[in-house]
Write an enzyme that holds these catalytic residues in place. Sequence first.
Site, PDB file in Angstrom:
ATOM      1  N   LYS A 109       0.892  -1.133   0.015  1.00 21.65           N
ATOM      2  CA  LYS A 109       0.156  -0.117   0.018  1.00 21.65           C
ATOM      3  C   LYS A 109       1.067   1.323  -0.089  1.00 21.65           C
ATOM      4  O   LYS A 109       1.467   1.408   0.938  1.00 21.65           O
ATOM      5  CB  LYS A 109      -1.032  -0.060   1.288  1.00 21.65           C
ATOM      6  CG  LYS A 109      -1.932   1.077   1.004  1.00 21.65           C
ATOM      7  CD  LYS A 109      -2.589   1.657   2.324  1.00 21.65           C
ATOM      8  CE  LYS A 109      -1.547   2.671   2.799  1.00 21.65           C
ATOM      9  NZ  LYS A 109      -1.667   4.164   2.078  1.00 21.65           N
ATOM     10  N   GLU A 113      -0.656   7.453  -0.222  1.00 20.49           N
ATOM     11  CA  GLU A 113      -1.995   7.999  -1.301  1.00 20.49           C
ATOM     12  C   GLU A 113      -1.602   9.294  -1.662  1.00 20.49           C
ATOM     13  O   GLU A 113      -2.275   9.672  -2.524  1.00 20.49           O
ATOM     14  CB  GLU A 113      -3.185   8.018  -0.453  1.00 20.49           C
ATOM     15  CG  GLU A 113      -3.053   8.990   0.877  1.00 20.49           C
ATOM     16  CD  GLU A 113      -2.590   8.549   1.916  1.00 20.49           C
ATOM     17  OE1 GLU A 113      -1.496   7.393   2.022  1.00 20.49           O
ATOM     18  OE2 GLU A 113      -3.141   8.666   3.171  1.00 20.49           O
ATOM     19  N   SER A 156       5.426   8.073  10.129  1.00 20.76           N
ATOM     20  CA  SER A 156       5.687   9.018  11.046  1.00 20.76           C
ATOM     21  C   SER A 156       5.478   8.167  12.348  1.00 20.76           C
ATOM     22  O   SER A 156       4.880   6.972  12.617  1.00 20.76           O
ATOM     23  CB  SER A 156       4.596  10.147  11.483  1.00 20.76           C
ATOM     24  OG  SER A 156       3.408   9.468  10.901  1.00 20.76           O
ATOM     25  N   CYS A 196      13.807  11.307   6.243  1.00 22.03           N
ATOM     26  CA  CYS A 196      13.938  10.893   7.524  1.00 22.03           C
ATOM     27  C   CYS A 196      15.579  11.143   8.083  1.00 22.03           C
ATOM     28  O   CYS A 196      15.947  10.993   9.056  1.00 22.03           O
ATOM     29  CB  CYS A 196      13.574   9.576   7.774  1.00 22.03           C
ATOM     30  SG  CYS A 196      14.641   8.153   6.997  1.00 22.03           S
ATOM     31  N   GLU A 253       9.927  16.714  15.017  1.00 24.75           N
ATOM     32  CA  GLU A 253      10.231  16.466  13.612  1.00 24.75           C
ATOM     33  C   GLU A 253       9.278  17.413  12.748  1.00 24.75           C
ATOM     34  O   GLU A 253       8.018  17.453  12.961  1.00 24.75           O
ATOM     35  CB  GLU A 253       9.796  15.162  13.218  1.00 24.75           C
ATOM     36  CG  GLU A 253      10.076  14.714  11.864  1.00 24.75           C
ATOM     37  CD  GLU A 253       9.568  13.638  11.100  1.00 24.75           C
ATOM     38  OE1 GLU A 253       8.616  13.124  11.551  1.00 24.75           O
ATOM     39  OE2 GLU A 253      10.659  13.060  10.397  1.00 24.75           O
TER      40      GLU A 253
HETATM   41  P1  NAD Z   1       2.457   8.839   7.561  1.00 22.38           P
HETATM   42  O1  NAD Z   1       2.709   8.393   8.950  1.00 22.38           O
HETATM   43  O2  NAD Z   1       1.440  10.065   7.327  1.00 22.38           O
HETATM   44  O3  NAD Z   1       2.046   7.954   6.498  1.00 22.38           O
HETATM   45  C1  NAD Z   1       2.768   6.707   5.857  1.00 22.38           C
HETATM   46  C2  NAD Z   1       1.768   5.503   5.518  1.00 22.38           C
HETATM   47  O4  NAD Z   1       1.050   5.119   6.858  1.00 22.38           O
HETATM   48  C3  NAD Z   1       0.895   6.051   4.435  1.00 22.38           C
HETATM   49  O5  NAD Z   1       0.908   4.980   3.591  1.00 22.38           O
HETATM   50  C4  NAD Z   1      -0.292   6.069   5.092  1.00 22.38           C
HETATM   51  O6  NAD Z   1      -1.723   6.040   4.150  1.00 22.38           O
HETATM   52  C5  NAD Z   1      -0.373   5.303   6.176  1.00 22.38           C
HETATM   53  N1  NAD Z   1      -1.452   5.669   7.330  1.00 22.38           N
HETATM   54  C6  NAD Z   1      -1.774   6.712   7.563  1.00 22.38           C
HETATM   55  N2  NAD Z   1      -2.616   6.398   8.903  1.00 22.38           N
HETATM   56  C7  NAD Z   1      -2.419   5.230   9.264  1.00 22.38           C
HETATM   57  C8  NAD Z   1      -2.660   4.322  10.268  1.00 22.38           C
HETATM   58  N3  NAD Z   1      -3.684   5.085  11.421  1.00 22.38           N
HETATM   59  N4  NAD Z   1      -2.583   3.157  10.565  1.00 22.38           N
HETATM   60  C9  NAD Z   1      -1.451   2.679   9.490  1.00 22.38           C
HETATM   61  N5  NAD Z   1      -1.117   3.269   8.347  1.00 22.38           N
HETATM   62  C10 NAD Z   1      -1.552   4.483   8.237  1.00 22.38           C
HETATM   63  O7  NAD Z   1       3.830   9.364   7.004  1.00 22.38           O
HETATM   64  P2  NAD Z   1       4.262  10.490   5.655  1.00 22.38           P
HETATM   65  O8  NAD Z   1       3.804  11.814   5.986  1.00 22.38           O
HETATM   66  O9  NAD Z   1       3.906   9.728   4.466  1.00 22.38           O
HETATM   67  O10 NAD Z   1       5.729  10.359   5.670  1.00 22.38           O
HETATM   68  C11 NAD Z   1       6.647  11.111   6.561  1.00 22.38           C
HETATM   69  C12 NAD Z   1       7.035  10.419   7.618  1.00 22.38           C
HETATM   70  O11 NAD Z   1       7.823   8.993   7.561  1.00 22.38           O
HETATM   71  C13 NAD Z   1       8.037  11.151   8.528  1.00 22.38           C
HETATM   72  O12 NAD Z   1       7.788  11.083   9.894  1.00 22.38           O
HETATM   73  C14 NAD Z   1       9.276  10.533   8.128  1.00 22.38           C
HETATM   74  O13 NAD Z   1      10.383  10.622   9.080  1.00 22.38           O
HETATM   75  C15 NAD Z   1       8.830   8.969   8.136  1.00 22.38           C
HETATM   76  N6  NAD Z   1       9.788   8.495   7.300  1.00 22.38           N
HETATM   77  C16 NAD Z   1      10.660   7.574   7.911  1.00 22.38           C
HETATM   78  C17 NAD Z   1      11.832   6.805   7.281  1.00 22.38           C
HETATM   79  C18 NAD Z   1      12.677   6.006   8.245  1.00 22.38           C
HETATM   80  O14 NAD Z   1      13.728   5.288   7.645  1.00 22.38           O
HETATM   81  N7  NAD Z   1      12.832   5.930   9.497  1.00 22.38           N
HETATM   82  C19 NAD Z   1      11.819   6.981   5.910  1.00 22.38           C
HETATM   83  C20 NAD Z   1      10.902   7.621   5.417  1.00 22.38           C
HETATM   84  C21 NAD Z   1      10.026   8.577   6.134  1.00 22.38           C
END
Ligand code: NAD
Length: 491
Positions: free
Chosen positions: A182, A185, A235, A290, A391
């Site tokens: 998945k 989006e 996140s 990240c 962050e």
């Molecule tokens: P996000 O947490 O908003 O979304 C990530 C994914 O989770 C998406 O596919 C989203 O649809 C899904 N999602 C949303 N709500 C959910 C829920 N309640 N349960 C399960 N899945 C859910 O993150 P984002 O804004 O797309 O990406 C940015 C974040 O990702 C930042 O915090 C960044 O630091 C982190 N990130 C971390 C790494 C790492 O290696 N640690 C790498 C890239 C990004």
Amino acid sequence: MPSMTSAATDEPIANFIGGEWLAATGTDSLPVKDPSTDEVLHRVPLSSSADVDRAVRAAREAFPAWRETPAVERARVLFRLKALLERHIDDLAENMTREHGKIVAESKGEVRRGIENVEHACGIPTLMMGTTLEDVASGIDCESIRQPLGVFAGITPYNFPVMIPLWFWPYAVATGNTFVLKPSEQDPLTHQRIAQLASDAGLPPGVLNVVHGDRTAADAIVDHPDIVGISFVGSSDIARTVYARAAASGKRVQALGGAKNHMVVFPDADYDRASETVLSSIFGSTGQRCLAGSVVVSIDEAYEPMRERVLAGAADLTLGHGLDPDTDMGPVISERHAARIRRFIDRGVQEGAKLLLDGRDASVPSYPKGHWAGPTVFDNVEPTMAVGGEEIFGPVVSLTRAASLEQALDIIHANRYGNATSIFTTSGKTAREFRYRAGISMIGVNIGVVAPMAFFPFGGSRGSFYGDLKAQGHDAIEFFTDKRVVISTWR
Ligand code: NAD
């Protein structure tokens, strides 16, 4: 007819299930926009739990035959995929820039990092080998073999829409599992094309499935009884929830979360080189990484020279469309995210940090509807301020002073996250001490964005990571296989 991606259309893009492009049954959809222009490129469906279930069934049905496919043949599919990705690297990068906003050189670098994971997974015949020992007791032999487990799933973020899914599914399928992805989006279009390339490379129907959607689809994945393991990146609060909820139903989980990365500069560092690296760490991908550096901790007299250089470099950056060759920094993903960054800057000012460069009013005249967040520099930041500890995920840097290595480590240890950190020094002793005591998983010594290559593990510690086996590297082989031991005697 549901469409895969190419021409812009009002109709939602399709899911990829059992080798076919299928319309989601969920009726809602969201626009996928070019963040520089706000133009709607496509719509993404918000798939229902029934769509997820359909994908899991396809993956389950594909598993027995794929598992029996010899490892060398599974690897050959990945070799062909690598060749296709190489052939399409430029158009994949352009596609990504359109939906994500990052400058095209960054997009191309990302596709390259993704390809490296496919290359690494091509080594599966040796990577997946077990071990044996004859005569563990007289006439008794013991062997440990690795076996795939079934259907795995990935839930991935918007900031690396090509590379991050490729941290997972090539290893999952190389080891003989099947997969449901998945993607985010917010920018699902480029990986849509990669799913088609995987199919063109000969990946059998059902081995890789893509289901689009938001939290509803993600929840259905997390709770699905036929999924054996989940790779999540996003996140931290969501990572933690996914970790706990998926583990409660007996799944393997690796959940990578957010970050606040400190870059520590010592007075013996080469300030010009350090600031060049620090600037690209902070502002690359408009801070949406990240591994982005977000706090510069300068030791004593390193403070003023670093402040001067970081400020000058930040003020010099040109905002624009990522496909324009003059652009240094693209937009952020959405207007909502730009507004969140502005709120952080407001809080920094309210909490008493000194705003040296303010990106809140950034604009680009030729792209008036773009989601712009300009380079922002805060001086005199305390770790307890929001801009010092949380962050932001945007082009905002906080400058902080420390009197010693000890104090710099205290700042790092007090933070909730533990993804990456860097030190800039010419002293091997100081660097070693830092590496020994930082307690952070990805450490740079005179290097800014410490992105481990495909054959090394990628992932943080503390609030940046929930699980034990990281992405990529040999951890990926461990995560996607079970070690089974056979003890035999033939008397
Ligand atoms: P996000 O947490 O908003 O979304 C990530 C994914 O989770 C998406 O596919 C989203 O649809 C899904 N999602 C949303 N709500 C959910 C829920 N309640 N349960 C399960 N899945 C859910 O993150 P984002 O804004 O797309 O990406 C940015 C974040 O990702 C930042 O915090 C960044 O630091 C982190 N990130 C971390 C790494 C790492 O290696 N640690 C790498 C890239 C990004």
